[in-house]
Scaffold this motif. Sequence first.
Motif, PDB file in Angstrom:
ATOM      1  N   ALA A 194       0.840  -1.197   0.000  1.00 40.65           N
ATOM      2  CA  ALA A 194       0.000   0.000   0.000  1.00 40.65           C
ATOM      3  C   ALA A 194       0.873   1.244   0.000  1.00 40.65           C
ATOM      4  O   ALA A 194       1.939   1.257   0.613  1.00 40.65           O
ATOM      5  CB  ALA A 194      -0.920   0.006   1.223  1.00 40.65           C
ATOM      6  N   GLY A 195       0.422   2.275  -0.689  1.00 44.24           N
ATOM      7  CA  GLY A 195       1.169   3.530  -0.714  1.00 44.24           C
ATOM      8  C   GLY A 195       0.653   4.435  -1.814  1.00 44.24           C
ATOM      9  O   GLY A 195      -0.461   4.265  -2.305  1.00 44.24           O
ATOM     10  N   ILE A 196       1.487   5.387  -2.205  1.00 43.54           N
ATOM     11  CA  ILE A 196       1.070   6.361  -3.215  1.00 43.54           C
ATOM     12  C   ILE A 196       1.674   6.035  -4.573  1.00 43.54           C
ATOM     13  O   ILE A 196       2.629   5.264  -4.679  1.00 43.54           O
ATOM     14  CB  ILE A 196       1.445   7.796  -2.805  1.00 43.54           C
ATOM     15  CG1 ILE A 196       2.967   7.940  -2.599  1.00 43.54           C
ATOM     16  CG2 ILE A 196       0.689   8.204  -1.540  1.00 43.54           C
ATOM     17  CD1 ILE A 196       3.410   9.378  -2.326  1.00 43.54           C
ATOM     18  N   ALA A 197       1.091   6.654  -5.609  1.00 46.95           N
ATOM     19  CA  ALA A 197       1.557   6.455  -6.983  1.00 46.95           C
ATOM     20  C   ALA A 197       1.193   7.690  -7.794  1.00 46.95           C
ATOM     21  O   ALA A 197       0.375   8.516  -7.375  1.00 46.95           O
ATOM     22  CB  ALA A 197       0.908   5.212  -7.597  1.00 46.95           C
ATOM     23  N   GLY A 198       1.802   7.801  -8.972  1.00 47.12           N
ATOM     24  CA  GLY A 198       1.480   8.873  -9.901  1.00 47.12           C
ATOM     25  C   GLY A 198       0.479   8.410 -10.927  1.00 47.12           C
ATOM     26  O   GLY A 198       0.608   7.312 -11.493  1.00 47.12           O
ATOM     27  N   VAL A 239      -0.358  13.711 -10.607  1.00 45.90           N
ATOM     28  CA  VAL A 239      -0.318  13.322 -12.010  1.00 45.90           C
ATOM     29  C   VAL A 239       1.134  12.978 -12.342  1.00 45.90           C
ATOM     30  O   VAL A 239       2.047  13.761 -12.052  1.00 45.90           O
ATOM     31  CB  VAL A 239      -0.808  14.466 -12.916  1.00 45.90           C
ATOM     32  CG1 VAL A 239      -0.652  14.096 -14.386  1.00 45.90           C
ATOM     33  CG2 VAL A 239      -2.259  14.795 -12.605  1.00 45.90           C
ATOM     34  N   ALA A 240       1.374  11.811 -12.916  1.00 45.78           N
ATOM     35  CA  ALA A 240       2.738  11.401 -13.265  1.00 45.78           C
ATOM     36  C   ALA A 240       3.366  12.436 -14.192  1.00 45.78           C
ATOM     37  O   ALA A 240       2.746  12.867 -15.166  1.00 45.78           O
ATOM     38  CB  ALA A 240       2.726  10.027 -13.930  1.00 45.78           C
ATOM     39  N   GLY A 241       4.579  12.831 -13.882  1.00 48.16           N
ATOM     40  CA  GLY A 241       5.269  13.853 -14.666  1.00 48.16           C
ATOM     41  C   GLY A 241       5.199  15.232 -14.039  1.00 48.16           C
ATOM     42  O   GLY A 241       5.971  16.120 -14.403  1.00 48.16           O
ATOM     43  N   ASP A 242       4.280  15.427 -13.098  1.00 53.81           N
ATOM     44  CA  ASP A 242       4.153  16.712 -12.401  1.00 53.81           C
ATOM     45  C   ASP A 242       5.052  16.692 -11.175  1.00 53.81           C
ATOM     46  O   ASP A 242       4.764  16.009 -10.196  1.00 53.81           O
ATOM     47  CB  ASP A 242       2.697  16.935 -11.988  1.00 53.81           C
ATOM     48  CG  ASP A 242       2.503  18.254 -11.234  1.00 53.81           C
ATOM     49  OD1 ASP A 242       3.463  19.050 -11.160  1.00 53.81           O
ATOM     50  OD2 ASP A 242       1.391  18.481 -10.733  1.00 53.81           O
ATOM     51  N   ARG A 243       6.145  17.448 -11.224  1.00 50.60           N
ATOM     52  CA  ARG A 243       7.099  17.465 -10.115  1.00 50.60           C
ATOM     53  C   ARG A 243       6.883  18.656  -9.175  1.00 50.60           C
ATOM     54  O   ARG A 243       7.690  18.912  -8.288  1.00 50.60           O
ATOM     55  CB  ARG A 243       8.535  17.483 -10.654  1.00 50.60           C
ATOM     56  CG  ARG A 243       8.861  16.394 -11.658  1.00 50.60           C
ATOM     57  CD  ARG A 243       8.409  15.010 -11.216  1.00 50.60           C
ATOM     58  NE  ARG A 243       8.973  14.609  -9.936  1.00 50.60           N
ATOM     59  CZ  ARG A 243       8.536  13.559  -9.237  1.00 50.60           C
ATOM     60  NH1 ARG A 243       7.512  12.852  -9.672  1.00 50.60           N
ATOM     61  NH2 ARG A 243       9.094  13.251  -8.088  1.00 50.60           N
ATOM     62  N   ASP A 244       5.803  19.375  -9.350  1.00 46.02           N
ATOM     63  CA  ASP A 244       5.461  20.488  -8.470  1.00 46.02           C
ATOM     64  C   ASP A 244       4.719  19.927  -7.257  1.00 46.02           C
ATOM     65  O   ASP A 244       3.511  19.671  -7.315  1.00 46.02           O
ATOM     66  CB  ASP A 244       4.594  21.501  -9.209  1.00 46.02           C
ATOM     67  CG  ASP A 244       4.208  22.688  -8.342  1.00 46.02           C
ATOM     68  OD1 ASP A 244       4.600  22.719  -7.151  1.00 46.02           O
ATOM     69  OD2 ASP A 244       3.506  23.586  -8.854  1.00 46.02           O
ATOM     70  N   HIS A 245       5.432  19.706  -6.163  1.00 44.42           N
ATOM     71  CA  HIS A 245       4.846  19.037  -5.005  1.00 44.42           C
ATOM     72  C   HIS A 245       3.719  19.834  -4.369  1.00 44.42           C
ATOM     73  O   HIS A 245       2.936  19.269  -3.589  1.00 44.42           O
ATOM     74  CB  HIS A 245       5.924  18.726  -3.973  1.00 44.42           C
ATOM     75  CG  HIS A 245       6.824  17.602  -4.373  1.00 44.42           C
ATOM     76  ND1 HIS A 245       7.577  16.879  -3.474  1.00 44.42           N
ATOM     77  CD2 HIS A 245       7.082  17.051  -5.590  1.00 44.42           C
ATOM     78  CE1 HIS A 245       8.276  15.947  -4.115  1.00 44.42           C
ATOM     79  NE2 HIS A 245       7.987  16.037  -5.400  1.00 44.42           N
ATOM     80  N   SER A 246       3.625  21.117  -4.668  1.00 42.44           N
ATOM     81  CA  SER A 246       2.521  21.903  -4.130  1.00 42.44           C
ATOM     82  C   SER A 246       1.176  21.454  -4.717  1.00 42.44           C
ATOM     83  O   SER A 246       0.118  21.754  -4.157  1.00 42.44           O
ATOM     84  CB  SER A 246       2.736  23.395  -4.410  1.00 42.44           C
ATOM     85  OG  SER A 246       2.606  23.680  -5.801  1.00 42.44           O
ATOM     86  N   GLN A 247       1.232  20.725  -5.835  1.00 41.81           N
ATOM     87  CA  GLN A 247       0.016  20.219  -6.481  1.00 41.81           C
ATOM     88  C   GLN A 247      -0.354  18.812  -6.005  1.00 41.81           C
ATOM     89  O   GLN A 247      -1.431  18.312  -6.337  1.00 41.81           O
ATOM     90  CB  GLN A 247       0.200  20.195  -8.005  1.00 41.81           C
ATOM     91  CG  GLN A 247       0.535  21.540  -8.625  1.00 41.81           C
ATOM     92  CD  GLN A 247      -0.603  22.523  -8.497  1.00 41.81           C
ATOM     93  OE1 GLN A 247      -1.769  22.183  -8.693  1.00 41.81           O
ATOM     94  NE2 GLN A 247      -0.269  23.757  -8.155  1.00 41.81           N
TER      95      GLN A 247
END
Length: 224
Positions: free
Chosen positions: A65-69, A198-206
């Motif tokens: 269990a965990g997170i994913a893009g 969203v995979a490819g989005d490296r803006d952690h604020s999102q």
Amino acid sequence: MADAKSTLLLIPTSGERSKLLSHSDSLALASRGWHCELCGFGLVAAAASTMQAIQVHQPERVILAGIAGGLSDSAAVGSAHWFAGVICDGIGVGEGNAFVSADSLAWKQWAGTDGQSSDSIGDRLELPVPDQTAHSINTLVSVCAASSEAALASRRRSLAGSPPAEAVIAEDMEAFGVAMACRMTSTPCMVVRGISNVAGDRDHSQWQIDLAIQAVAGRLAELD
């Protein structure tokens, strides 16, 4: 729950574990008799630690269990999904558009015991899902490096083939390693991932990690 299955719950990082266990009232891990362990970050650490944890706990099943893009509109940020299969992307020859997978080269990542093809492992593994989601053919892709841009995410989404026989909706960095260790020890392996970004989005604020983990807790609470 006396008849609960002996379950090893694996979580990649301490941050994910802390957030998931904050929902321990809804999960009731202690009353279920589940063991919760970290499996580490990335395919190699996850495979090695899973093999070790299986030897220690001898579970009837493993749940990662965990997170994913998310790679698809059907994997919305904040949702959580069980996966019926996992693909390993990155083992083979070359990189980028020149990459050729091991399976395409007729190479098996594990040739099987004494070369027996019946238990060999290529680039894809099937996973069991809960009965209520048995119709799902959602597939996860496991990678060594997360997508850094939309073009790479798009390539990974296309791993389903054309026309797609399955839906590759998310990427992670551990599931294939965990699933391989489970396959090699004949231990059922289930995978549930919350979509944090969203995979490819490296803006952690999102990113929506808390919401994704909360959704994972909800999926786990549905299990026997």
